[in-house]
Design a protein around this motif. Structure first.
Motif, PDB file in Angstrom:
ATOM      1  N   GLY A 390      13.547 -10.051  -3.960  1.00 46.50           N
ATOM      2  CA  GLY A 390      13.258  -8.789  -4.641  1.00 46.50           C
ATOM      3  C   GLY A 390      11.860  -8.275  -4.339  1.00 46.50           C
ATOM      4  N   PHE A 391      10.963  -9.186  -3.905  1.00 47.93           N
ATOM      5  CA  PHE A 391       9.577  -8.784  -3.693  1.00 47.93           C
ATOM      6  C   PHE A 391       9.127  -8.871  -2.236  1.00 47.93           C
ATOM      7  CE2 PHE A 391       9.487  -8.940  -8.198  1.00 47.93           C
ATOM      8  CZ  PHE A 391       8.486  -8.055  -8.564  1.00 47.93           C
ATOM      9  N   GLY A 392      10.058  -8.995  -1.305  1.00 47.04           N
ATOM     10  CA  GLY A 392       9.640  -9.004   0.098  1.00 47.04           C
ATOM     11  C   GLY A 392      10.502  -9.879   0.973  1.00 47.04           C
ATOM     12  N   ARG A 393      10.019 -10.068   2.227  1.00 49.73           N
ATOM     13  CA  ARG A 393      10.731 -10.882   3.215  1.00 49.73           C
ATOM     14  C   ARG A 393       9.833 -12.031   3.665  1.00 49.73           C
ATOM     15  NH1 ARG A 393      14.998  -7.753   5.447  1.00 49.73           N
ATOM     16  NH2 ARG A 393      15.136  -8.918   7.382  1.00 49.73           N
ATOM     17  N   ARG A 410       5.864 -11.413   3.412  1.00 47.23           N
ATOM     18  CA  ARG A 410       5.312 -10.053   3.494  1.00 47.23           C
ATOM     19  C   ARG A 410       5.833  -9.241   2.308  1.00 47.23           C
ATOM     20  NH1 ARG A 410       7.774  -5.934   7.758  1.00 47.23           N
ATOM     21  NH2 ARG A 410       9.122  -5.587   5.980  1.00 47.23           N
ATOM     22  N   VAL A 411       4.912  -8.666   1.517  1.00 45.91           N
ATOM     23  CA  VAL A 411       5.313  -7.935   0.311  1.00 45.91           C
ATOM     24  C   VAL A 411       4.683  -6.546   0.309  1.00 45.91           C
ATOM     25  CG1 VAL A 411       5.507  -8.048  -2.203  1.00 45.91           C
ATOM     26  CG2 VAL A 411       5.272 -10.154  -0.907  1.00 45.91           C
ATOM     27  N   SER A 412       5.487  -5.546  -0.042  1.00 40.33           N
ATOM     28  CA  SER A 412       5.006  -4.162  -0.121  1.00 40.33           C
ATOM     29  C   SER A 412       4.024  -4.006  -1.279  1.00 40.33           C
ATOM     30  CB  SER A 412       6.200  -3.220  -0.321  1.00 40.33           C
ATOM     31  OG  SER A 412       5.788  -2.018  -0.939  1.00 40.33           O
ATOM     32  N   LYS A 413       2.823  -3.518  -0.995  1.00 41.06           N
ATOM     33  CA  LYS A 413       1.810  -3.301  -2.041  1.00 41.06           C
ATOM     34  C   LYS A 413       2.267  -2.229  -3.028  1.00 41.06           C
ATOM     35  CE  LYS A 413      -2.376  -2.786  -0.353  1.00 41.06           C
ATOM     36  NZ  LYS A 413      -3.491  -2.554   0.588  1.00 41.06           N
ATOM     37  N   SER A 418       4.205  -0.713  -8.478  1.00 42.52           N
ATOM     38  CA  SER A 418       5.243  -0.059  -9.290  1.00 42.52           C
ATOM     39  C   SER A 418       5.883  -1.028 -10.286  1.00 42.52           C
ATOM     40  CB  SER A 418       6.326   0.568  -8.399  1.00 42.52           C
ATOM     41  OG  SER A 418       7.113  -0.439  -7.801  1.00 42.52           O
ATOM     42  N   LYS A 419       5.935  -2.320  -9.926  1.00 49.82           N
ATOM     43  CA  LYS A 419       6.513  -3.331 -10.829  1.00 49.82           C
ATOM     44  C   LYS A 419       5.442  -4.020 -11.683  1.00 49.82           C
ATOM     45  CE  LYS A 419      10.854  -3.192  -9.257  1.00 49.82           C
ATOM     46  NZ  LYS A 419      11.992  -2.816 -10.091  1.00 49.82           N
ATOM     47  N   GLU A 677       5.410   2.408   2.075  1.00 46.81           N
ATOM     48  CA  GLU A 677       4.364   3.434   1.943  1.00 46.81           C
ATOM     49  C   GLU A 677       2.992   2.769   1.842  1.00 46.81           C
ATOM     50  OE1 GLU A 677       4.910   6.555  -1.058  1.00 46.81           O
ATOM     51  OE2 GLU A 677       7.003   5.884  -1.212  1.00 46.81           O
ATOM     52  N   GLU A 678       1.966   3.530   2.199  1.00 53.31           N
ATOM     53  CA  GLU A 678       0.602   3.009   2.069  1.00 53.31           C
ATOM     54  C   GLU A 678       0.189   3.002   0.592  1.00 53.31           C
ATOM     55  OE1 GLU A 678      -1.704   5.493   4.687  1.00 53.31           O
ATOM     56  OE2 GLU A 678      -1.386   4.130   6.371  1.00 53.31           O
ATOM     57  N   GLU A 679      -0.728   2.101   0.256  1.00 59.82           N
ATOM     58  CA  GLU A 679      -1.151   1.979  -1.149  1.00 59.82           C
ATOM     59  C   GLU A 679      -2.653   1.680  -1.156  1.00 59.82           C
ATOM     60  OE1 GLU A 679      -1.994   1.032  -4.983  1.00 59.82           O
ATOM     61  OE2 GLU A 679      -2.198  -0.569  -3.506  1.00 59.82           O
TER      62      GLU A 679
END
Length: 687
Positions: A390-393, A410-413, A418-419, A677-679
């Motif tokens: 749920g939080f990355g690959r 690797r996790v999206s910032k 958002s979570k 997306e960038e953060e």
């Protein structure tokens, strides 16, 4: 004559041959039809599974009375990420007055709901007070399928229609509850609910519900702590010891005139009065003489906890009485009576462990890492993905010199923000960086860019225990003993450092190439001072301890509960409390009825039952001897703990590990071409 016989025989042979060919054609046609039927059956089963999966989180009561339990768990468990509770949520201003009939309808709705019915009277009263009123016109949507939910509803008047993927599921009418999972955690709505007529609803937001439940639990603990501190016997105990006692106590109710303790009988229970009044009387010349009355906060029977004693008076309930109680046997398990000093289980945890070495400073550079590619099959040439969550690959990487393999998470910032998981991500990195334990995956380096954070970890080539369990159905006892013994060693190390893990399950256990188990994924781990509690709703539903579900506050005891669930799942193939609907899982956990298959050994049943005791203070591993009691349980009688720590045992799991390319023991996943997306909020400044 011979010629005629020969012609006749040839004719018969030809006919037989034709019949045989015809029969073959019929058989082939039947086989084709069978295959067709088998395929249609498989398609139907697949469709049924898909429908069941869609129905998995459905927030409306199932129409089936008897649910068939799956023999083995076939899908990965969902996880509940902890959500911060606001320190001061102003809730009293939201109170809405209700009439007697409105209150009655709400209470009945709560009482008939499988999950909400477990709230106590005070919590129900608070819910009734804080439910808000809302109105909808015909055709107006209350809930939209796929949207994120944050409130539950009770129908006060009118009718609503529930649809899923455009199909009508059911009608909701006066007194029905829906959307209740949303007050526990942030979940996607699995159906649309639309007003059929003019509708009046009572609704409550998740933060309001969680705040009232959490605040009540905190106040109750503080109150009980205050009560215990007035006891002469317990006054010298510290807060951590008193907290252990509270965790072992149980609520008991008495009717008017019911005798709670009788003069002259053997005493073995200590009581604190929570509600009501108790009359204390003594036998004087054959008559009961009242000595005094006791009320809320007062206690009796404390001497029974520390020595053999006969009751010196009779205590009788005057009207309904609620007490918190603990008996001598449980108390002795919790606090060593001889000196009333809490056992320091860090002494146990230090045994046979050498001095700790500081973590290695990594010289690994991000630019040096290159992805490993699949060498064959449908994904040939694509980068190897070891897991998707749920939080990355997690990707398989190596260095330009091909000296070593790494697992890179690797996790999206953007997703972390958002979570609201920034703190947990930073804490996970902090823990893994500091840890030096052979039973916990090592962190080699951490990097970040504008879109992702990257954690480069030790690669465990044997694969996930979850994958292995799925392949074989269930483990033999020696394999389960070995796997969970490795977990016990990881727990010992973490608890000694005041870290609770909170996300034990087969998906988070990896096999190294020797077959030893390592704990991975510390996203839900938390540092906690002994004697304190935390109130997050966190974990995997099937593995959650009752105190998390009840928002009562939890501590290290939840890790021992999940160890019991893990032992059960490894031996049976599915967890003891499972269902296609999360609220049913929670109800089963709160009911606490363990049903064991006949093939489980007595020792296995014993350790599971002791680890999964409903009261956290009574759980194996959480009593006065700490984790030592787990190691000494007879289920682990074959385990040489010293050799396990030294890595000198031949792992029985080694036969589960396949030989081949370095990724052979992992499921295969397609490449992810999407870009996060960038953060730029800056939360990861110190990452």
């Amino acid at each position: 004559m011979t010629y005629l016989l020969s012609v006749a025989m040839e004719k018969q042979l030809e006919e037989l041959k034709q019949q045989l060919e015809k029969q073959c054609q019929i058989n082939q046609e039947l086989q084709r039809q069978n295959k067709d039927l088998e395929q249609r059956l498989k398609d139907k089963e697949k469709l049924l599974q898909e429908l069941q999966t869609q129905y998995h989180d459905l927030e409306f009561p199932s129409q089936t009375a008897n649910e068939a339990e799956p023999e083995f768990r076939t899908s990965r468990a969902a996880v509940m990420a902890p959500e911060p509770i606001p320190e001061n949520l102003e809730i009293s201003r939201n109170m809405v007055k209700k009439t007697a009939s409105e209150t009655s309808l709400i209470v009945k709705a709560i009482q008939k709901n499988d999950f909400l019915s477990r709230l106590d009277d005070e919590q129900i009263t608070m819910m009734v007070d804080l439910l808000m009123s809302s109105h909808y016109k015909p055709s107006e949507e209350v809930i939209t399928e796929g949207s994120e939910g944050d409130r539950m509803y009770i129908v006060a008047a009118g009718e609503l229609i529930v649809t899923q993927s455009g199909r009508d599921l059911r009608t909701l009418t006066k007194g029905d509850v829906f959307g209740e999972l949303a007050i526990l955690y942030n979940c996607k709505r699995t159906a649309t609910v639309k007003a059929k007529t003019h509708v009046h609803l009572w609704c409550m937001e998740r933060q309001t519900y969680r705040t009232i439940i959490t605040n009540k639990s905190k106040k109750k603990r503080e109150q009980l702590m205050g009560f215990l501190k007035t006891s002469r016997t317990l006054k010298d105990l510290n807060d951590a010891q008193l907290s252990k006692i509270i965790d072992s106590m149980e609520e008991v109710k008495f009717q008017d005139n019911e005798v709670i303790v009788r003069e002259g009988t053997e005493g073995n229970t200590f009581y604190i009065i929570l509600k009501g009044e108790v009359v204390v009387s003594k036998n004087v010349n054959g008559h009961q003489k009242q000595i005094r009355r006791m009320g809320k906060g007062e206690h009796f029977g404390e001497q029974a906890l520390i020595r053999e004693i006969l009751r010196t008076a009779t205590c009788t309930a005057d009207g309904p009485v609620t007490c918190f109680s603990i008996d001598k046997e449980v108390f002795e398990e919790t606090i060593p009576v001889e000196h009333l000093e809490l056992f320091d289980d860090s002494k146990v945890m230090q045994e046979e462990q050498g001095p700790e070495q500081p973590g290695p400073s990594s010289s690994l550079k991000f630019k040096d890492l290159v992805p490993v590619l699949y060498q064959e099959g449908r994904y040939q040439g694509d980068p190897v993905t070891l897991g998707v969550g749920g939080f990355g690959r997690v990707q398989l990487m190596t260095t330009l010199t091909y000296g070593k393999y790494y697992a890179m998470k690797r996790v999206s910032k953007k997703q972390i923000v958002s979570k609201r998981q920034e703190e947990h991500m930073l804490f996970e990195k902090k823990i893994l960086k500091a840890i030096q334990c052979d039973f916990i995956v090592k962190l080699h380096a951490a990097f970040k860019d504008a879109r992702y954070i990257y954690m480069v970890m030790e690669f465990c080539g044997g694969g996930e225990i979850w994958t292995k369990l799925k392949e074989v159905g269930r483990f033999d006892e020696p394999v389960a003993v070995f796997c969970t013994a490795c977990v016990v060693e990881a727990y010992s190390y973490l608890h000694k450092k005041s870290i609770m893990y909170r996300d034990l399950k087969p998906e988070n256990l990896m096999l190294d190439i020797k077959g030893y188990i390592k704990l991975v994924d510390f996203g839900f781990a938390k540092e906690l001072v002994r004697g304190e509690k935390t109130y997050s709703f966190v974990g995997t539903p099937e593995y959650m301890a009752p105190e998390i579900i009840k928002n009562q506050g939890h501590d290290f005891a939840v890790d021992f509960w999940s160890l019991g669930i893990l032992i059960f799942e490894l031996l049976v193939g599915s967890p003891p409390f499972s269902s296609s609907e999360p609220q049913k899982i929670y109800s089963k956990i709160l009911d606490g009825e363990l049903k064991f298959p006949l093939y489980l050994s007595e020792a296995a049943k014993s350790i599971i039952s002791k680890l999964c005791r409903p009261r956290p203070g009574q759980r194996l591993g959480n009593t006065k001897n700490g984790i030592k009691d787990v190691r000494h349980h007879r289920w682990y009688s074959s385990m040489n703990w010293h050799k396990l720590r030294m890595g000198q045992l031949d792992a029985p799991t080694i036969r589960l590990i396949r030989k081949g390319p370095c990724y052979i023991n992992f499921d295969k996943f397609p490449q992810d071409h999407s870009v996060a997306e960038e953060e730029f909020s800056g939360w990861d400044r110190d990452f």
